[in-house]
Design a protein around this motif. Structure first.
Motif, PDB file in Angstrom:
ATOM      1  N   LEU A 213       8.012 -69.327 -12.558  1.00 33.06           N
ATOM      2  CA  LEU A 213       7.243 -69.297 -13.804  1.00 33.06           C
ATOM      3  C   LEU A 213       7.705 -70.385 -14.763  1.00 33.06           C
ATOM      4  O   LEU A 213       6.916 -70.882 -15.569  1.00 33.06           O
ATOM      5  CB  LEU A 213       7.338 -67.923 -14.459  1.00 33.06           C
ATOM      6  CG  LEU A 213       6.644 -66.778 -13.707  1.00 33.06           C
ATOM      7  CD1 LEU A 213       6.910 -65.448 -14.410  1.00 33.06           C
ATOM      8  CD2 LEU A 213       5.149 -67.041 -13.569  1.00 33.06           C
ATOM      9  N   LYS A 214       8.972 -70.735 -14.701  1.00 32.91           N
ATOM     10  CA  LYS A 214       9.479 -71.804 -15.545  1.00 32.91           C
ATOM     11  C   LYS A 214       9.133 -73.182 -14.995  1.00 32.91           C
ATOM     12  O   LYS A 214       9.419 -74.192 -15.634  1.00 32.91           O
ATOM     13  CB  LYS A 214      10.995 -71.682 -15.682  1.00 32.91           C
ATOM     14  CG  LYS A 214      11.430 -70.495 -16.527  1.00 32.91           C
ATOM     15  CD  LYS A 214      12.935 -70.441 -16.647  1.00 32.91           C
ATOM     16  CE  LYS A 214      13.453 -71.654 -17.395  1.00 32.91           C
ATOM     17  NZ  LYS A 214      14.917 -71.611 -17.603  1.00 32.91           N
ATOM     18  N   GLY A 215       8.543 -73.218 -13.778  1.00 32.86           N
ATOM     19  CA  GLY A 215       8.138 -74.487 -13.203  1.00 32.86           C
ATOM     20  C   GLY A 215       9.088 -75.016 -12.164  1.00 32.86           C
ATOM     21  O   GLY A 215       8.969 -76.178 -11.762  1.00 32.86           O
ATOM     22  N   ASN A 216       9.985 -74.210 -11.709  1.00 30.16           N
ATOM     23  CA  ASN A 216      10.954 -74.647 -10.699  1.00 30.16           C
ATOM     24  C   ASN A 216      10.563 -74.066  -9.358  1.00 30.16           C
ATOM     25  O   ASN A 216      10.287 -72.869  -9.234  1.00 30.16           O
ATOM     26  CB  ASN A 216      12.364 -74.183 -11.070  1.00 30.16           C
ATOM     27  CG  ASN A 216      12.818 -74.789 -12.390  1.00 30.16           C
ATOM     28  OD1 ASN A 216      12.542 -75.954 -12.666  1.00 30.16           O
ATOM     29  ND2 ASN A 216      13.533 -73.988 -13.197  1.00 30.16           N
TER      30      ASN A 216
ATOM     31  N   ALA B 292      17.026 -61.069  -6.525  1.00 32.75           N
ATOM     32  CA  ALA B 292      16.702 -62.408  -6.002  1.00 32.75           C
ATOM     33  C   ALA B 292      15.229 -62.743  -6.238  1.00 32.75           C
ATOM     34  O   ALA B 292      14.870 -63.870  -6.650  1.00 32.75           O
ATOM     35  CB  ALA B 292      17.051 -62.474  -4.516  1.00 32.75           C
ATOM     36  N   VAL B 293      14.351 -61.759  -5.971  1.00 37.83           N
ATOM     37  CA  VAL B 293      12.923 -61.999  -6.202  1.00 37.83           C
ATOM     38  C   VAL B 293      12.659 -62.242  -7.677  1.00 37.83           C
ATOM     39  O   VAL B 293      11.847 -63.095  -8.060  1.00 37.83           O
ATOM     40  CB  VAL B 293      12.107 -60.792  -5.685  1.00 37.83           C
ATOM     41  CG1 VAL B 293      10.650 -60.917  -6.115  1.00 37.83           C
ATOM     42  CG2 VAL B 293      12.195 -60.718  -4.173  1.00 37.83           C
ATOM     43  N   LEU B 294      13.366 -61.489  -8.524  1.00 37.56           N
ATOM     44  CA  LEU B 294      13.182 -61.662  -9.969  1.00 37.56           C
ATOM     45  C   LEU B 294      13.620 -63.060 -10.405  1.00 37.56           C
ATOM     46  O   LEU B 294      12.928 -63.721 -11.193  1.00 37.56           O
ATOM     47  CB  LEU B 294      13.975 -60.579 -10.716  1.00 37.56           C
ATOM     48  CG  LEU B 294      13.890 -60.631 -12.255  1.00 37.56           C
ATOM     49  CD1 LEU B 294      12.442 -60.402 -12.711  1.00 37.56           C
ATOM     50  CD2 LEU B 294      14.813 -59.567 -12.869  1.00 37.56           C
ATOM     51  N   ILE B 295      14.778 -63.491  -9.873  1.00 35.19           N
ATOM     52  CA  ILE B 295      15.271 -64.823 -10.250  1.00 35.19           C
ATOM     53  C   ILE B 295      14.330 -65.909  -9.747  1.00 35.19           C
ATOM     54  O   ILE B 295      13.996 -66.857 -10.472  1.00 35.19           O
ATOM     55  CB  ILE B 295      16.695 -65.010  -9.695  1.00 35.19           C
ATOM     56  CG1 ILE B 295      17.666 -64.053 -10.409  1.00 35.19           C
ATOM     57  CG2 ILE B 295      17.151 -66.460  -9.870  1.00 35.19           C
ATOM     58  CD1 ILE B 295      19.064 -64.051  -9.798  1.00 35.19           C
ATOM     59  N   ILE B 296      13.875 -65.760  -8.478  1.00 30.97           N
ATOM     60  CA  ILE B 296      12.966 -66.773  -7.908  1.00 30.97           C
ATOM     61  C   ILE B 296      11.647 -66.800  -8.679  1.00 30.97           C
ATOM     62  O   ILE B 296      11.101 -67.856  -9.002  1.00 30.97           O
ATOM     63  CB  ILE B 296      12.734 -66.481  -6.417  1.00 30.97           C
ATOM     64  CG1 ILE B 296      14.035 -66.695  -5.628  1.00 30.97           C
ATOM     65  CG2 ILE B 296      11.620 -67.372  -5.869  1.00 30.97           C
ATOM     66  CD1 ILE B 296      13.957 -66.249  -4.173  1.00 30.97           C
TER      67      ILE B 296
END
Length: 314
Positions: A27-30, A18-22
């Motif tokens: 980083l992608k701006g979301n 979850a931390v990796l996805i968040i």
């Protein structure tokens, strides 16, 4: 209740994923934890702009670049994520601007004055501001051209200013210096003369001032004298002119009287001009005299007799 090691490992793995996805989304701006509006703008070039670059208004960050996509026509579709708290007017311009001298870019919103606001998913107007280096480049080219011209001029001057020219120039400078020294010496002499003659100059100026004051005080008398002199001159001129005219008239009258007498046959000139008999007599006398002179030349013995032995008796 005792938790097994497998359960702990599963929970830890789930949290890590979850931390990796968040983190990846951030980083992608979301922003996963806040609601945001999405806006778009299309640019023909985006030098230095990348995902996660800030979106600012008057230097304050209100969002970030979330996605960039190259379109088939060569333009770049750029997606912005703006915090839901900020209302964006519909005529706002999304401008790519430089943030530093190294060419870093950001999106600057120039808020419009429209009463309508852009909705989530709307496309905003796009604009690109040239960076500082791009703005300086034309000036740099002009400066290089000017430097080249100056270098050419300096080279020409260097070729012109040879040793002879330098000597002549130095001689001219020395001559000017000597002239200035002479002028300075002359000025000092003039100052000395003025200093020695200061009293006399003061007296002369005082006399001139006195004369001027006398003229000023006697201005009325001088005007009267000049007026009287002008009157006398006018009268003399008028008297002489009248006398001359009178004499001329008398002379003309006398001459006319003489002409009248001649025309009337009075006097010798009148008789000579008007009496035909006198003219004929004078003409005959002239002819007789002419004949006598001719006969005298042709027959001189009739009038003059010369004899060595005495007069011949007839």
């Amino acid at each position: 209740m005792k938790i097994s090691n497998e359960t702990k490992v599963g929970i830890l793995a789930t949290v890590a994923i979850a931390v990796l996805i968040i983190g990846y989304s951030f980083l992608k701006g979301n922003d996963v934890f806040s609601s945001e509006n999405t806006y778009y703008a299309t640019y023909d070039r985006v030098d230095g702009l990348s995902v996660s670059k800030p979106v600012m208004v008057n230097g304050y960050q209100i969002g970030r670049v979330s996605k960039m996509q190259l379109l088939p026509d060569g333009n770049i579709l750029t997606e912005f994520k703006i915090k839901h708290d900020y209302a964006i007017p519909a005529n706002t311009v999304a401008r790519i601007a430089s943030t530093d001298l190294l060419g870093g870019k950001a999106i600057v919103f120039e808020l419009g004055d429209s009463q309508l606001y852009a909705n989530d998913g709307d496309t905003l107007q796009a604009n690109i501001q040239r960076n500082i280096l791009e703005q300086v480049e034309p000036v740099q080219k002009k400066a290089e051209a000017v430097v080249a011209v100056l270098d050419s001029v300096l080279s020409s001057i260097n070729n012109t200013v040879n040793a002879d020219f330098q000597r002549n120039f130095n001689r001219s400078i020395a001559s000017i210096a000597n002239t200035l020294n002479t002028l300075e010496h002359t000025s000092a002499q003039v100052d000395a003369i003025v200093g020695t003659q200061r009293t006399k100059l003061a007296n002369i100026l005082s006399n001139v001032e006195s004369i001027s004051a006398n003229f000023k005080n006697n201005n009325e008398k001088i005007n009267n004298i000049l007026g009287n002199l002008n009157t006398v001159t006018d009268q003399v001129a008028k008297a002489n002119f009248q006398q001359t005219i009178s004499n001329a008239n008398a002379a003309v009258a006398d001459f006319q009287n003489i002409i009248d007498n001649i025309n009337n046959g009075k006097g010798s000139v009148g008789l000579l001009l008007n009496d035909d008999k006198l003219y004929d007599n004078l003409n005959n006398a002239s002819k007789n005299l002419d004949n006598l002179m001719i006969d005298l030349k042709q027959n001189p013995h009739r009038y003059v007799h010369f004899s060595i032995f005495g007069r011949k008796r007839d």
